[in-house]
Write a protein that holds these residues in place. Structure first.
Motif, mmCIF file in Angstrom:
data_model
loop_
_atom_site.group_PDB
_atom_site.id
_atom_site.type_symbol
_atom_site.label_atom_id
_atom_site.label_comp_id
_atom_site.label_asym_id
_atom_site.label_seq_id
_atom_site.Cartn_x
_atom_site.Cartn_y
_atom_site.Cartn_z
ATOM 1 N N GLY A 281 -9.382 2.774 26.123
ATOM 2 C CA GLY A 281 -8.862 2.356 27.421
ATOM 3 C C GLY A 281 -7.372 2.568 27.549
ATOM 4 N N ARG A 282 -6.791 1.739 28.372
ATOM 5 C CA ARG A 282 -5.377 1.909 28.718
ATOM 6 C C ARG A 282 -4.465 1.571 27.538
ATOM 7 N NH1 ARG A 282 -2.336 -1.210 33.750
ATOM 8 N NH2 ARG A 282 -0.275 -0.226 33.476
ATOM 9 N N ALA A 283 -3.501 2.448 27.288
ATOM 10 C CA ALA A 283 -2.476 2.258 26.257
ATOM 11 C C ALA A 283 -3.074 1.812 24.922
ATOM 12 C CB ALA A 283 -1.433 1.243 26.734
ATOM 13 N N PRO A 284 -3.925 2.620 24.306
ATOM 14 C CA PRO A 284 -4.543 2.230 23.029
ATOM 15 C C PRO A 284 -3.501 2.141 21.914
ATOM 16 C CG PRO A 284 -4.965 4.530 23.492
ATOM 17 C CD PRO A 284 -4.311 3.972 24.720
ATOM 18 N N ARG A 285 -3.845 1.393 20.887
ATOM 19 C CA ARG A 285 -2.953 1.226 19.724
ATOM 20 C C ARG A 285 -3.519 2.007 18.547
ATOM 21 N NH1 ARG A 285 -3.092 -4.432 17.947
ATOM 22 N NH2 ARG A 285 -1.408 -3.791 16.569
ATOM 23 N N THR A 286 -2.633 2.613 17.772
ATOM 24 C CA THR A 286 -3.037 3.234 16.514
ATOM 25 C C THR A 286 -2.342 2.492 15.376
ATOM 26 O OG1 THR A 286 -1.253 4.877 16.690
ATOM 27 C CG2 THR A 286 -3.437 5.504 17.511
ATOM 28 N N ILE A 287 -3.128 2.109 14.392
ATOM 29 C CA ILE A 287 -2.602 1.426 13.208
ATOM 30 C C ILE A 287 -2.534 2.438 12.081
ATOM 31 C CG2 ILE A 287 -2.857 -0.545 11.657
ATOM 32 C CD1 ILE A 287 -2.560 -1.260 14.623
ATOM 33 N N ARG A 288 -1.347 2.644 11.570
ATOM 34 C CA ARG A 288 -1.155 3.670 10.547
ATOM 35 C C ARG A 288 -1.347 3.093 9.143
ATOM 36 N NH1 ARG A 288 4.150 6.960 12.917
ATOM 37 N NH2 ARG A 288 3.052 7.903 14.714
ATOM 38 N N ARG A 289 -2.168 3.792 8.366
ATOM 39 C CA ARG A 289 -2.451 3.385 6.981
ATOM 40 C C ARG A 289 -2.414 4.635 6.098
ATOM 41 N NH1 ARG A 289 -4.137 -1.779 7.841
ATOM 42 N NH2 ARG A 289 -5.402 -2.234 9.685
ATOM 43 N N SER A 290 -2.913 4.512 4.857
ATOM 44 C CA SER A 290 -2.935 5.674 3.959
ATOM 45 C C SER A 290 -4.026 5.506 2.903
ATOM 46 C CB SER A 290 -1.573 5.872 3.273
ATOM 47 O OG SER A 290 -1.218 4.708 2.551
ATOM 48 N N ILE A 291 -4.415 6.616 2.308
ATOM 49 C CA ILE A 291 -5.411 6.634 1.232
ATOM 50 C C ILE A 291 -4.784 7.287 0.011
ATOM 51 C CG2 ILE A 291 -7.625 7.582 0.485
ATOM 52 C CD1 ILE A 291 -8.659 7.294 3.258
ATOM 53 N N HIS A 292 -4.946 6.628 -1.134
ATOM 54 C CA HIS A 292 -4.343 7.097 -2.381
ATOM 55 C C HIS A 292 -5.414 7.268 -3.457
ATOM 56 C CE1 HIS A 292 -0.131 5.618 -1.241
ATOM 57 N NE2 HIS A 292 -0.926 5.150 -0.288
ATOM 58 N N LEU A 293 -5.146 8.141 -4.397
ATOM 59 C CA LEU A 293 -5.937 8.203 -5.619
ATOM 60 C C LEU A 293 -5.411 7.123 -6.558
ATOM 61 C CD1 LEU A 293 -8.204 10.234 -6.275
ATOM 62 C CD2 LEU A 293 -6.567 11.485 -7.681
ATOM 63 N N THR A 294 -6.292 6.356 -7.161
ATOM 64 C CA THR A 294 -5.856 5.320 -8.107
ATOM 65 C C THR A 294 -5.431 5.986 -9.420
ATOM 66 O OG1 THR A 294 -8.070 5.055 -9.045
ATOM 67 C CG2 THR A 294 -7.513 3.683 -7.133
ATOM 68 N N PRO A 295 -4.698 5.282 -10.274
ATOM 69 C CA PRO A 295 -4.387 5.842 -11.600
ATOM 70 C C PRO A 295 -5.647 6.211 -12.375
ATOM 71 C CG PRO A 295 -2.970 3.962 -11.133
ATOM 72 C CD PRO A 295 -3.971 4.016 -10.024
ATOM 73 N N PHE A 296 -6.702 5.388 -12.219
ATOM 74 C CA PHE A 296 -7.981 5.697 -12.848
ATOM 75 C C PHE A 296 -8.551 6.996 -12.274
ATOM 76 C CE2 PHE A 296 -12.681 5.192 -12.947
ATOM 77 C CZ PHE A 296 -12.855 5.138 -14.326
#
Length: 234
Positions: free
Chosen positions: A206-221
């Protein structure tokens, strides 16, 4: 040839007769058991459980089926002994552990596309993802439209793009990746946010949607797993 056929007929007839006799005997026994249990005041659940076990055993006997062996469950003593052995090896300066014992199992639980994603994250580092939500004052009542939208599947070259999030969920289950609330470089999100799937989700928001910025990482394992199990220079 005729004698063989007659022999088979006799076997079938005897089996049928035995089965019929068993059914009659079992019906009588079951009725008697129920009456005795009710008279003795036994709970109906207990009567049903005991009869169920008896009927299974009797049926297996008539049909010539051997009961399946119960799966072995390690006792507390056995588990404690295995734990003690691990601690003993950890203090042994001559013991060398080449790879993590879980790596072999993990390889059996990965799809080819998931292996490509792991290698991509190993080579390219953390990747940007966005959630699309409806816009509400102060965020109260905001509705999530789509979560975890990214270009990981496309950039890793997976065959089944629509399964990318399912792949990432499995990699998270295996401890190879983690979903972070932290952002990567802001400029990298601009490329993600113009992708067709993100634009479609924003239109539905709808009107003026929001985007939430995140990230995906590889773990040390996950990094150790990739370094050990996957060719990273291909």
């Amino acid at each position: 040839m005729a004698s063989n056929s007659l022999g088979l007929l006799r076997i079938a007839a005897n089996a049928g007769l035995s089965t019929a006799q068993w059914m009659v005997q079992t019906t009588v026994h079951t009725g008697q058991r129920i009456v005795r249990g009710i008279v003795a005041g036994e709970p109906p659940v207990k009567i049903a459980q005991e009869l169920g076990a008896e009927l299974r055993t009797a049926a297996q006997t008539v049909l010539g089926v051997r009961p399946a062996a119960a799966e072995h469950s390690a006792s507390t003593e056995e588990l404690r002994a295995r734990g003690a052995e691990l601690l003993r090896r950890s203090s042994d300066v001559h013991f060398v552990e080449d790879t993590h014992p879980a790596f072999e199992r993990i390889l059996g639980e990965l799809t080819p596309d998931e292996a490509r994603i792991v290698r991509f994250l190993f080579r390219e580092g953390p990747q940007p993802t966005v959630d699309v939500r409806t816009n509400r004052p102060l965020g109260i009542g905001s509705e999530l439209i789509e979560a975890g939208l990214s270009m990981i599947g496309r950039q890793a070259g997976v065959r089944n793009m629509d399964r990318t999030n399912a792949y990432l969920n499995n990699l998270f289950r295996l401890g190879l990746v983690w979903f972070s609330r932290e952002e990567v470089e802001p400029s990298r999100y601009q490329v993600v946010e113009v992708q067709p799937e993100v634009q479609e989700a924003m239109a539905r928001a709808g009107r003026a949607p929001r985007t939430i910025r995140r990230s995906i990482h590889l773990t040390p394992f996950g990094e150790d797993f990739c370094r050990t199990c996957l060719p990273t220079d291909a």
